[in-house]
Design a protein around this motif. Structure first.
Motif, PDB file in Angstrom:
ATOM      1  N   ASP A  46       0.531  -1.537   0.227  1.00 35.93           N
ATOM      2  CA  ASP A  46      -0.012  -0.043  -0.301  1.00 35.93           C
ATOM      3  C   ASP A  46       0.903   1.193   0.351  1.00 35.93           C
ATOM      4  O   ASP A  46      -0.052   2.414   0.328  1.00 35.93           O
ATOM      5  CB  ASP A  46      -1.089   0.077   1.108  1.00 35.93           C
ATOM      6  CG  ASP A  46      -0.380   0.174   2.243  1.00 35.93           C
ATOM      7  OD1 ASP A  46       0.513   0.696   2.741  1.00 35.93           O
ATOM      8  OD2 ASP A  46      -1.163  -0.574   3.496  1.00 35.93           O
ATOM      9  N   GLU A  47       2.260   1.003  -0.235  1.00 38.54           N
ATOM     10  CA  GLU A  47       3.349   2.078  -1.103  1.00 38.54           C
ATOM     11  C   GLU A  47       4.016   1.650  -1.846  1.00 38.54           C
ATOM     12  O   GLU A  47       4.339   0.789  -2.591  1.00 38.54           O
ATOM     13  CB  GLU A  47       4.185   2.317   0.680  1.00 38.54           C
ATOM     14  CG  GLU A  47       3.135   2.736   1.884  1.00 38.54           C
ATOM     15  CD  GLU A  47       4.606   3.466   2.860  1.00 38.54           C
ATOM     16  OE1 GLU A  47       3.962   3.902   3.221  1.00 38.54           O
ATOM     17  OE2 GLU A  47       5.855   2.933   3.034  1.00 38.54           O
ATOM     18  N   ASN A  48       4.256   2.796  -2.361  1.00 40.72           N
ATOM     19  CA  ASN A  48       4.841   2.510  -3.812  1.00 40.72           C
ATOM     20  C   ASN A  48       6.799   1.929  -3.597  1.00 40.72           C
ATOM     21  O   ASN A  48       6.904   2.033  -2.872  1.00 40.72           O
ATOM     22  CB  ASN A  48       5.037   4.580  -4.686  1.00 40.72           C
ATOM     23  CG  ASN A  48       4.132   4.878  -4.588  1.00 40.72           C
ATOM     24  OD1 ASN A  48       2.878   3.639  -4.613  1.00 40.72           O
ATOM     25  ND2 ASN A  48       3.663   6.655  -4.551  1.00 40.72           N
ATOM     26  N   ILE A 217      16.140  12.403   1.137  1.00 38.50           N
ATOM     27  CA  ILE A 217      15.086  13.284   1.934  1.00 38.50           C
ATOM     28  C   ILE A 217      13.658  12.707   1.508  1.00 38.50           C
ATOM     29  O   ILE A 217      12.739  12.461   0.262  1.00 38.50           O
ATOM     30  CB  ILE A 217      14.626  14.386   1.497  1.00 38.50           C
ATOM     31  CG1 ILE A 217      16.402  14.915   1.868  1.00 38.50           C
ATOM     32  CG2 ILE A 217      13.781  15.146   2.577  1.00 38.50           C
ATOM     33  CD1 ILE A 217      16.231  16.522   1.591  1.00 38.50           C
ATOM     34  N   GLN A 218      12.651  11.605   2.710  1.00 39.09           N
ATOM     35  CA  GLN A 218      11.539  11.024   2.276  1.00 39.09           C
ATOM     36  C   GLN A 218      10.595  12.379   2.385  1.00 39.09           C
ATOM     37  O   GLN A 218       9.446  12.035   3.765  1.00 39.09           O
ATOM     38  CB  GLN A 218      11.615   9.681   3.134  1.00 39.09           C
ATOM     39  CG  GLN A 218      12.457   8.942   3.342  1.00 39.09           C
ATOM     40  CD  GLN A 218      12.405   7.459   3.128  1.00 39.09           C
ATOM     41  OE1 GLN A 218      10.705   7.355   3.600  1.00 39.09           O
ATOM     42  NE2 GLN A 218      12.997   6.945   4.286  1.00 39.09           N
ATOM     43  N   ASN A 219      10.201  13.462   1.551  1.00 42.58           N
ATOM     44  CA  ASN A 219       9.400  14.022   1.692  1.00 42.58           C
ATOM     45  C   ASN A 219       7.401  13.642   2.206  1.00 42.58           C
ATOM     46  O   ASN A 219       6.967  14.732   2.815  1.00 42.58           O
ATOM     47  CB  ASN A 219       8.991  15.099   0.287  1.00 42.58           C
ATOM     48  CG  ASN A 219      10.575  15.563  -0.047  1.00 42.58           C
ATOM     49  OD1 ASN A 219      10.854  17.011   0.602  1.00 42.58           O
ATOM     50  ND2 ASN A 219      11.734  15.122  -0.794  1.00 42.58           N
ATOM     51  N   GLY A 252      17.903   3.023  -2.606  1.00 39.15           N
ATOM     52  CA  GLY A 252      17.312   3.728  -4.364  1.00 39.15           C
ATOM     53  C   GLY A 252      15.464   4.270  -3.325  1.00 39.15           C
ATOM     54  O   GLY A 252      14.867   3.942  -1.858  1.00 39.15           O
ATOM     55  N   PRO A 253      14.983   5.218  -3.848  1.00 35.02           N
ATOM     56  CA  PRO A 253      15.307   5.736  -5.766  1.00 35.02           C
ATOM     57  C   PRO A 253      15.809   7.464  -5.055  1.00 35.02           C
ATOM     58  O   PRO A 253      15.638   7.366  -3.800  1.00 35.02           O
ATOM     59  CB  PRO A 253      13.997   6.292  -5.682  1.00 35.02           C
ATOM     60  CG  PRO A 253      13.377   6.806  -4.575  1.00 35.02           C
ATOM     61  CD  PRO A 253      13.374   5.832  -4.090  1.00 35.02           C
ATOM     62  N   ILE A 273      25.830   0.492  -6.097  1.00 32.76           N
ATOM     63  CA  ILE A 273      24.292   0.948  -6.015  1.00 32.76           C
ATOM     64  C   ILE A 273      23.568  -0.237  -6.936  1.00 32.76           C
ATOM     65  O   ILE A 273      22.096  -0.993  -5.828  1.00 32.76           O
ATOM     66  CB  ILE A 273      23.879   2.826  -6.173  1.00 32.76           C
ATOM     67  CG1 ILE A 273      24.551   2.675  -5.302  1.00 32.76           C
ATOM     68  CG2 ILE A 273      22.220   2.400  -6.334  1.00 32.76           C
ATOM     69  CD1 ILE A 273      24.372   4.538  -5.675  1.00 32.76           C
ATOM     70  N   LEU A 274      23.558  -0.330  -7.597  1.00 33.45           N
ATOM     71  CA  LEU A 274      23.029  -1.324  -9.051  1.00 33.45           C
ATOM     72  C   LEU A 274      23.529  -3.095  -8.304  1.00 33.45           C
ATOM     73  O   LEU A 274      22.778  -3.851  -8.632  1.00 33.45           O
ATOM     74  CB  LEU A 274      23.534  -1.260 -10.307  1.00 33.45           C
ATOM     75  CG  LEU A 274      23.035  -0.438 -11.340  1.00 33.45           C
ATOM     76  CD1 LEU A 274      23.554   0.449 -12.386  1.00 33.45           C
ATOM     77  CD2 LEU A 274      21.261  -0.068 -11.160  1.00 33.45           C
ATOM     78  N   GLU A 275      24.925  -3.301  -7.893  1.00 28.75           N
ATOM     79  CA  GLU A 275      24.665  -4.781  -7.261  1.00 28.75           C
ATOM     80  C   GLU A 275      24.228  -4.549  -6.443  1.00 28.75           C
ATOM     81  O   GLU A 275      23.434  -6.033  -6.299  1.00 28.75           O
ATOM     82  CB  GLU A 275      26.436  -4.322  -6.546  1.00 28.75           C
ATOM     83  CG  GLU A 275      27.526  -4.398  -8.067  1.00 28.75           C
ATOM     84  CD  GLU A 275      28.813  -4.437  -6.366  1.00 28.75           C
ATOM     85  OE1 GLU A 275      28.988  -4.819  -5.763  1.00 28.75           O
ATOM     86  OE2 GLU A 275      29.474  -3.868  -7.649  1.00 28.75           O
TER      87      GLU A 275
END
Length: 297
Positions: A46-48, A217-219, A252-253, A273-275
């Motif tokens: 229920d979250e993206n 930053i989790q706006n 991410g993101p 990061i992609l690893e």
């Protein structure tokens, strides 16, 4: 040995963590095959999400599980059915595991306190509290680069106050006897996080870091506004302030040029990061296999 639920890192032993890592590595090297093909997995978010959701779907496909995506907006939850009754219904339908992400911490508490469920639950992200599968992914990624993590220094920087990843990473890194540095301005600090080294400046907190985890930053979780210009000026990572030989991780993101410059993201330090993204598939395969396979691995 299989375990029932994966709700947080603290519920895992060091042996559990090492076994999950070993199973993940065996899957990655094609040394083992799925022993749980044909099982049923429901995915409820229920979250993206992009990385966590897709990696769980990929893990399920690789293991031969049947996937049922649960849409809250078209379910009987809209008819006031409780979440616990929904779980009981899914269990009666033959679902073996629910992969659950929710901003509602109470849902997880209700599950933990209900011992009647046979269905298994994986926490794919609980509010700002926990994200154990990401922490296990970060551990596995670091293990690919260091012979031992004992005594290594890990620095986490950014919006720690609202980060479930940071909390789960810290729980795991403490178990491994790592040195944990946290860098954040006062408005992103959480004084309830103990037994770590808090820093207000990059220079102090990045000193001797073997790896750095940057957080966005989790706006969406912040009431009001934060001084973004101040944050970028004082806490953004770039090629000049980043430790030359350290690994850069990010759950991410990424918000490019906010917490990390685009220039730094194109360096070899950021290949990790992609690893993390790739490794997340194998870690989640290992978790599912360990949870649903009653046979000794």
């Amino acid at each position: 040995m299989a375990f029932k639920n994966l709700i947080d890192i603290n519920s895992l032993t060091i042996n559990d963590i090492e076994e999950i890592s070993k199973i993940a590595r065996d899957f990655q090297l094609n040394k083992i095959k799925s022993g749980i093909a044909g099982k049923n997995a429901a995915i409820y978010f229920d979250e993206n999400s992009t990385r966590t959701r897709f990696s769980f779907e990929m893990a399920c496909h690789n293991l031969g599980l049947r996937i049922f995506n649960f849409n809250k907006e078209t379910s009987s939850i809209q008819k006031k059915e409780s979440f616990l009754d929904t779980i009981k219904t899914l269990e009666a339908l033959g679902v073996d595991v629910i992969i659950l992400r929710s901003g509602n911490e109470q849902l997880f508490n209700e599950i933990i306190n209900n011992e009647s469920f046979k269905i298994k639950i994986i926490n794919a992200g609980c509010s700002i509290k926990s994200h154990p599968t990401q922490a296990l992914t970060d551990y596995y990624t670091l293990k690919r680069h260091f012979s031992t993590l004992n005594g290594r220094t890990i620095t986490i920087i950014g919006d720690i106050m609202h980060s479930r990843v940071a909390r789960s990473d810290i729980e795991l890194f403490k178990k491994l006897n790592m040195n944990i540095n946290l860098i954040a301005p006062p408005y992103f600090q959480d004084i309830n996080i103990k037994d770590v080294n808090w820093y207000n400046t990059l220079e102090e907190g990045l000193k001797n870091a073997n790896a750095v985890i940057a957080l966005r930053i989790q706006n969406e979780r912040i009431d009001g506004t934060i001084p973004l210009i101040h944050y970028v000026k004082n806490y953004r990572l770039d090629i000049n302030n980043f430790p030359k030989n350290a690994l850069l991780l990010h759950p991410g993101p990424q918000n490019r040029d906010v917490e990390v410059t685009s220039q730094l993201l194109e360096t070899k330090n950021a290949n990790t990061i992609l690893e993390q993204v790739t490794n997340g598939v194998f870690i989640r395969m290992a978790i599912l296999e360990k949870m649903l396979n009653s046979k000794e691995m």
